[in-house]
Design a protein around this motif. Structure first.
Motif, mmCIF file in Angstrom:
data_model
loop_
_atom_site.group_PDB
_atom_site.id
_atom_site.type_symbol
_atom_site.label_atom_id
_atom_site.label_comp_id
_atom_site.label_asym_id
_atom_site.label_seq_id
_atom_site.Cartn_x
_atom_site.Cartn_y
_atom_site.Cartn_z
ATOM 1 N N ASN A 1 -13.019 64.165 56.584
ATOM 2 C CA ASN A 1 -12.516 62.902 57.247
ATOM 3 C C ASN A 1 -11.931 62.043 56.150
ATOM 4 O O ASN A 1 -10.861 61.302 56.288
ATOM 5 N N LEU A 2 -12.379 61.956 55.040
ATOM 6 C CA LEU A 2 -11.659 61.268 53.912
ATOM 7 C C LEU A 2 -10.290 62.273 53.447
ATOM 8 O O LEU A 2 -9.597 61.237 53.239
ATOM 9 N N MET A 3 -10.377 63.269 53.355
ATOM 10 C CA MET A 3 -9.163 64.005 53.372
ATOM 11 C C MET A 3 -8.191 63.735 54.400
ATOM 12 O O MET A 3 -6.888 63.571 54.156
ATOM 13 N N LEU A 4 -8.627 63.609 55.525
ATOM 14 C CA LEU A 4 -7.746 63.165 56.768
ATOM 15 C C LEU A 4 -6.991 61.734 56.298
ATOM 16 O O LEU A 4 -5.782 61.316 56.765
ATOM 17 N N LEU A 5 -7.934 60.822 56.322
ATOM 18 C CA LEU A 5 -7.502 59.447 56.028
ATOM 19 C C LEU A 5 -6.483 59.529 54.695
ATOM 20 O O LEU A 5 -5.493 58.661 54.915
ATOM 21 N N GLY A 6 -6.855 60.317 53.728
ATOM 22 C CA GLY A 6 -5.798 60.258 52.677
ATOM 23 C C GLY A 6 -4.546 60.927 53.015
ATOM 24 O O GLY A 6 -3.407 60.494 52.639
ATOM 25 N N LEU A 7 -4.560 62.003 53.759
ATOM 26 C CA LEU A 7 -3.337 62.443 54.387
ATOM 27 C C LEU A 7 -2.579 61.651 55.104
ATOM 28 O O LEU A 7 -1.294 61.505 55.122
ATOM 29 N N GLY A 8 -3.343 60.798 56.007
ATOM 30 C CA GLY A 8 -2.397 59.734 56.808
ATOM 31 C C GLY A 8 -1.701 58.609 56.031
ATOM 32 O O GLY A 8 -0.684 58.259 56.221
ATOM 33 N N LEU A 9 -2.543 58.277 55.071
ATOM 34 C CA LEU A 9 -1.974 57.487 54.005
ATOM 35 C C LEU A 9 -0.818 57.832 53.312
ATOM 36 O O LEU A 9 0.138 57.269 52.942
ATOM 37 N N LEU A 10 -0.710 59.053 52.733
ATOM 38 C CA LEU A 10 0.289 59.802 52.184
ATOM 39 C C LEU A 10 1.521 59.794 52.972
ATOM 40 O O LEU A 10 2.471 59.822 52.696
ATOM 41 N N ALA A 11 1.180 60.185 54.489
ATOM 42 C CA ALA A 11 2.248 60.207 55.482
ATOM 43 C C ALA A 11 2.977 59.035 55.486
ATOM 44 O O ALA A 11 4.223 58.933 55.561
ATOM 45 N N LEU A 12 2.305 57.929 55.587
ATOM 46 C CA LEU A 12 2.656 56.454 55.627
ATOM 47 C C LEU A 12 3.615 56.133 54.402
ATOM 48 O O LEU A 12 4.444 55.545 54.306
ATOM 49 N N HIS A 13 3.010 56.624 53.183
ATOM 50 C CA HIS A 13 3.907 56.369 52.027
ATOM 51 C C HIS A 13 5.161 57.054 52.097
ATOM 52 O O HIS A 13 6.127 56.481 51.641
ATOM 53 N N VAL A 14 5.309 58.240 52.341
ATOM 54 C CA VAL A 14 6.377 59.222 52.375
ATOM 55 C C VAL A 14 7.395 58.449 53.353
ATOM 56 O O VAL A 14 8.800 58.618 53.171
ATOM 57 N N ALA A 15 6.886 58.012 54.398
ATOM 58 C CA ALA A 15 7.670 57.477 55.481
ATOM 59 C C ALA A 15 8.298 56.158 55.048
ATOM 60 O O ALA A 15 9.134 55.519 55.827
ATOM 61 N N GLY A 16 7.701 55.476 53.969
ATOM 62 C CA GLY A 16 8.234 54.258 53.634
ATOM 63 C C GLY A 16 7.604 53.073 54.010
ATOM 64 O O GLY A 16 8.073 51.750 53.771
ATOM 65 N N VAL A 17 6.568 53.006 54.648
ATOM 66 C CA VAL A 17 5.805 51.911 55.198
ATOM 67 C C VAL A 17 5.103 51.230 53.959
ATOM 68 O O VAL A 17 4.680 52.051 53.285
ATOM 69 N N GLY A 18 5.250 49.952 53.724
ATOM 70 C CA GLY A 18 4.496 49.202 52.750
ATOM 71 C C GLY A 18 5.276 49.129 51.469
ATOM 72 O O GLY A 18 4.783 48.697 50.503
ATOM 73 N N SER A 19 6.614 49.570 51.585
ATOM 74 C CA SER A 19 7.437 49.876 50.312
ATOM 75 C C SER A 19 8.329 48.295 50.248
ATOM 76 O O SER A 19 8.815 48.209 49.090
ATOM 77 N N GLY A 20 7.941 47.405 50.859
ATOM 78 C CA GLY A 20 8.781 46.198 50.760
ATOM 79 C C GLY A 20 9.980 46.154 51.729
ATOM 80 O O GLY A 20 10.545 47.318 52.400
ATOM 81 N N TRP A 21 10.433 44.868 51.722
ATOM 82 C CA TRP A 21 11.967 44.892 52.755
ATOM 83 C C TRP A 21 13.108 45.111 51.771
ATOM 84 O O TRP A 21 13.295 44.678 50.423
#
Length: 58
Positions: free
Chosen positions: A31-51
């Motif tokens: 479950n922790l690895m799946l959460l990490g993969l979800g966060l990594l996918a959001l990071h690659v998608a550009g979520v949280g990078s600012g405006w």
């Protein structure tokens, strides 16, 4: 920032798996690895990078 959080979750999951700790179902290493993969996918998608301000220069 999400990439760092993903790396921390991967490290914790690795420690749980390497030490063969018995945890409940919520905090299992899978479950922790799946959460990490979800966060990594959001990071690659550009979520949280600012405006990004787009200028309209002609």
């Amino acid at each position: 920032m999400l990439g760092i959080a993903a790396a921390v979750l991967f490290f914790i999951a690795f420690l749980i798996n390497a030490a063969e700790l018995s945890t409940n179902e919520v905090l299992s290493s899978t479950n922790l690895m799946l959460l990490g993969l979800g966060l990594l996918a959001l990071h690659v998608a550009g979520v949280g990078s600012g405006w990004a301000v787009r200028s309209r220069r002609r």
